[in-house]
Write a protein that holds these residues in place. Structure first.
Motif, PDB file in Angstrom:
ATOM      1  N   TRP A  26      58.758   4.621 -15.265  1.00 46.84           N
ATOM      2  CA  TRP A  26      57.563   5.976 -14.944  1.00 46.84           C
ATOM      3  C   TRP A  26      58.626   6.406 -16.103  1.00 46.84           C
ATOM      4  CZ3 TRP A  26      57.744  10.808 -15.136  1.00 46.84           C
ATOM      5  CH2 TRP A  26      59.036  11.733 -14.040  1.00 46.84           C
ATOM      6  N   GLU A  27      59.324   7.351 -16.429  1.00 44.31           N
ATOM      7  CA  GLU A  27      60.222   8.210 -16.811  1.00 44.31           C
ATOM      8  C   GLU A  27      60.302   7.515 -18.475  1.00 44.31           C
ATOM      9  OE1 GLU A  27      63.728  11.714 -16.905  1.00 44.31           O
ATOM     10  OE2 GLU A  27      63.438   9.983 -15.795  1.00 44.31           O
ATOM     11  N   LYS A  28      61.062   6.663 -18.575  1.00 43.25           N
ATOM     12  CA  LYS A  28      61.091   6.199 -19.969  1.00 43.25           C
ATOM     13  C   LYS A  28      59.453   5.910 -20.735  1.00 43.25           C
ATOM     14  CE  LYS A  28      64.441   2.853 -18.643  1.00 43.25           C
ATOM     15  NZ  LYS A  28      65.000   2.750 -17.980  1.00 43.25           N
ATOM     16  N   VAL A  29      58.744   5.871 -19.646  1.00 41.44           N
ATOM     17  CA  VAL A  29      57.127   5.433 -20.359  1.00 41.44           C
ATOM     18  C   VAL A  29      56.418   6.580 -20.812  1.00 41.44           C
ATOM     19  CG1 VAL A  29      54.560   4.620 -20.272  1.00 41.44           C
ATOM     20  CG2 VAL A  29      56.752   3.315 -19.503  1.00 41.44           C
ATOM     21  N   TYR A  30      57.495   8.357 -19.963  1.00 40.74           N
ATOM     22  CA  TYR A  30      56.455   9.435 -20.435  1.00 40.74           C
ATOM     23  C   TYR A  30      57.594  10.004 -21.437  1.00 40.74           C
ATOM     24  CZ  TYR A  30      56.270  14.301 -19.646  1.00 40.74           C
ATOM     25  OH  TYR A  30      55.944  15.328 -19.709  1.00 40.74           O
ATOM     26  N   HIS A  31      59.084   9.909 -22.099  1.00 36.78           N
ATOM     27  CA  HIS A  31      59.248   9.959 -22.480  1.00 36.78           C
ATOM     28  C   HIS A  31      58.636   9.045 -23.929  1.00 36.78           C
ATOM     29  CE1 HIS A  31      61.874  12.471 -21.171  1.00 36.78           C
ATOM     30  NE2 HIS A  31      62.091  11.496 -19.944  1.00 36.78           N
ATOM     31  N   VAL A  47      50.908   7.397 -19.020  1.00 37.12           N
ATOM     32  CA  VAL A  47      52.078   6.583 -18.205  1.00 37.12           C
ATOM     33  C   VAL A  47      50.860   5.662 -17.101  1.00 37.12           C
ATOM     34  CG1 VAL A  47      53.426   6.916 -16.595  1.00 37.12           C
ATOM     35  CG2 VAL A  47      53.362   8.069 -18.663  1.00 37.12           C
ATOM     36  N   GLN A  48      50.034   7.043 -16.223  1.00 37.84           N
ATOM     37  CA  GLN A  48      49.663   6.842 -15.434  1.00 37.84           C
ATOM     38  C   GLN A  48      48.286   5.167 -15.220  1.00 37.84           C
ATOM     39  OE1 GLN A  48      49.862   7.553 -12.387  1.00 37.84           O
ATOM     40  NE2 GLN A  48      51.253   8.501 -12.882  1.00 37.84           N
ATOM     41  N   GLU A  49      47.484   5.126 -16.607  1.00 40.04           N
ATOM     42  CA  GLU A  49      46.625   4.023 -17.232  1.00 40.04           C
ATOM     43  C   GLU A  49      48.080   3.215 -17.449  1.00 40.04           C
ATOM     44  OE1 GLU A  49      44.077   4.712 -21.138  1.00 40.04           O
ATOM     45  OE2 GLU A  49      44.472   7.394 -20.653  1.00 40.04           O
ATOM     46  N   VAL A  50      49.049   3.577 -17.994  1.00 35.70           N
ATOM     47  CA  VAL A  50      49.860   2.234 -18.498  1.00 35.70           C
ATOM     48  C   VAL A  50      50.491   0.911 -16.782  1.00 35.70           C
ATOM     49  CG1 VAL A  50      52.224   1.483 -18.865  1.00 35.70           C
ATOM     50  CG2 VAL A  50      50.820   3.003 -20.274  1.00 35.70           C
TER      51      VAL A  50
END
Length: 180
Positions: A26-31, A47-50
């Motif tokens: 999640w953190e990598k996607v967020y960044h 991020v939630q949608e992913v």
């Protein structure tokens, strides 16, 4: 547990496996979202949608595929969709503001409304499959890839159907304009 085994468990509906992948990525996607989105709330929503898309399409994920790459493709597409939606909203806002600056012309409004109705009528005349694909693209703002995935068809088929729909609309709108 090895990532391949986690993905295999995810495919079987294992919520624990999903949670493990979420915590890991999640953190990598967020960044990654932060590189393209300047709003933290929007980035968190993406991020939630992913991960919702990962869960919803889990049975199609292959253990041998690069899961990290898949996440970033999904993320990229959602970011593009977000930008496309914002461009449409910004254009709409500018159009409304522009209309407020110009004088009110009832005849023009009626003509525009009738043209909108005519276009909706033309869309209804499309073959059913083409109409569904066109509406997913233009009204629900889905990418060709998302439409292809949802309808289990190729992206090329989506592209061809959209192209044929646009040709049909253009031809009929030009006929209307010619007769006016």
């Amino acid at each position: 547990m090895e990532e391949r085994q986690i993905i295999k468990s995810l495919k079987e509906g294992d919520r624990e496996a999903f949670s493990m992948l979420y915590k890991q990525y999640w953190e990598k996607v967020y960044h990654f979202c932060g590189l393209y989105l300047n709003n933290r709330d929007v980035a968190e929503d993406v991020v939630q949608e992913v991960f919702i898309k990962v869960w919803e399409s889990r049975e199609f994920i292959r253990e041998d595929d690069n899961f990290k790459g898949l996440l970033f493709i999904i993320t990229r597409n959602l970011i593009f969709n977000h930008h496309r939606k914002n461009v449409n909203e910004d254009f709409y806002k500018m159009t409304v503001l522009s209309a407020m600056d110009t004088s009110y012309d009832l005849e023009e409004e009626i003509t525009a409304y009738n043209l909108g109705e005519y276009i909706d009528h033309l869309i209804e005349e499309l073959p059913e499959r083409r109409r569904v694909i066109f509406n997913l693209s233009r009204k629900e703002h889905k990418s060709y890839k998302e439409i292809a995935f949802q309808l289990n068809i190729s992206e090329k088929t989506v592209e061809n159907q959209i192209s044929e729909a646009l040709k049909f609309l253009k031809k009929n709108i030009m006929l209307l304009i010619w007769f006016i």
